[in-house]
Design a protein around this motif. Sequence first.
Motif, PDB file in Angstrom:
ATOM      1  N   GLY A 237       0.836  -1.202   0.000  1.00 19.62           N
ATOM      2  CA  GLY A 237       0.000   0.000   0.000  1.00 19.62           C
ATOM      3  C   GLY A 237       0.861   1.238   0.000  1.00 19.62           C
ATOM      4  N   LYS A 238       0.388   2.259  -0.686  1.00 21.00           N
ATOM      5  CA  LYS A 238       1.131   3.525  -0.773  1.00 21.00           C
ATOM      6  C   LYS A 238       0.840   4.381   0.462  1.00 21.00           C
ATOM      7  CE  LYS A 238       2.592   4.013  -5.357  1.00 21.00           C
ATOM      8  NZ  LYS A 238       2.820   2.597  -5.643  1.00 21.00           N
ATOM      9  N   GLY A 239       1.650   5.423   0.601  1.00 22.46           N
ATOM     10  CA  GLY A 239       1.370   6.414   1.643  1.00 22.46           C
ATOM     11  C   GLY A 239       2.277   6.270   2.847  1.00 22.46           C
ATOM     12  N   ASP A 240       2.804   7.422   3.315  1.00 21.23           N
ATOM     13  CA  ASP A 240       3.702   7.398   4.473  1.00 21.23           C
ATOM     14  C   ASP A 240       2.996   7.850   5.744  1.00 21.23           C
ATOM     15  OD1 ASP A 240       5.874   6.508   3.059  1.00 21.23           O
ATOM     16  OD2 ASP A 240       6.503   8.527   2.468  1.00 21.23           O
ATOM     17  N   ARG A 241       1.725   8.191   5.627  1.00 23.77           N
ATOM     18  CA  ARG A 241       1.039   8.780   6.775  1.00 23.77           C
ATOM     19  C   ARG A 241       0.979   7.815   7.951  1.00 23.77           C
ATOM     20  NH1 ARG A 241      -4.338  10.443   8.433  1.00 23.77           N
ATOM     21  NH2 ARG A 241      -5.299   8.941   7.026  1.00 23.77           N
TER      22      ARG A 241
END
Length: 251
Positions: A237-241
């Motif tokens: 999954g993408k995203g660093d949050r």
Amino acid sequence: GHRAGSLHVFPDTTPDQVVLAYGRHLCGVHTRNDPRELARLKIDRASLTYPLDGICPSATTIGQAAKAEQDKEIAAMEADSQAMCDATPRHRPRTRPARAIRIKEPQWTDYGVLQTYEGEGEEETGPDIDPGNGLVSSARGILAVMTHPDFDLCVTLETYTRRPPVETKGWDKVVEVGYYSPGGKIVLYDNVGGTELPNLALNGRKGHYRIRVHYAWFPWKGEAEGGQRLLIMAYPGKGDREIVHRNRKMT
């Protein structure tokens, strides 16, 4: 040089038979265990036990008994930790994981950190790994999970092909972070103690993942007093949050 405890240090040039004679003399002192003789020689019998162990039967017997006692205590502690991890609740996934591993043996860390090092030739120190959320932090190739160093870990790992539902019930902390895996080896380990967990990556897949770490303190009435439960989920999954799903203040 030859020495028996801090009793008498012989120079290296001393003939063996002189050293052996002295050892036999001390063995006699140890075996007789005569308070007056010990007082006269200003020798504490206990201090003779270790240097004479293996060359004097009365000392060897004490040494073996002490070791057996120690082995028994260690075995009892290990059995207690194992019983504790066996008693922790099993996680029942809501959606089917590609792989789920409940690690049978209790794991431990030397200083509370389990970390991946997938750096591409850079220094293996990485970022300052004190996560603000108190549980997990990440940077490219580095994922760090923080636990308490003094208590065993009961660990379950789950890898999914897609995002699993969020679960907070029964957990003290649930935190999710993004992680980029350059090598498809998301292997958390303690490089001091040697604990190493199985690979979390999906069939060795490189790239972006989301890692969700669940933590709970597990009280225990045995020797251990308590342990730590960890459930770590990984999925592409993408995203660093960073998402803190739950963070109960620990007492």
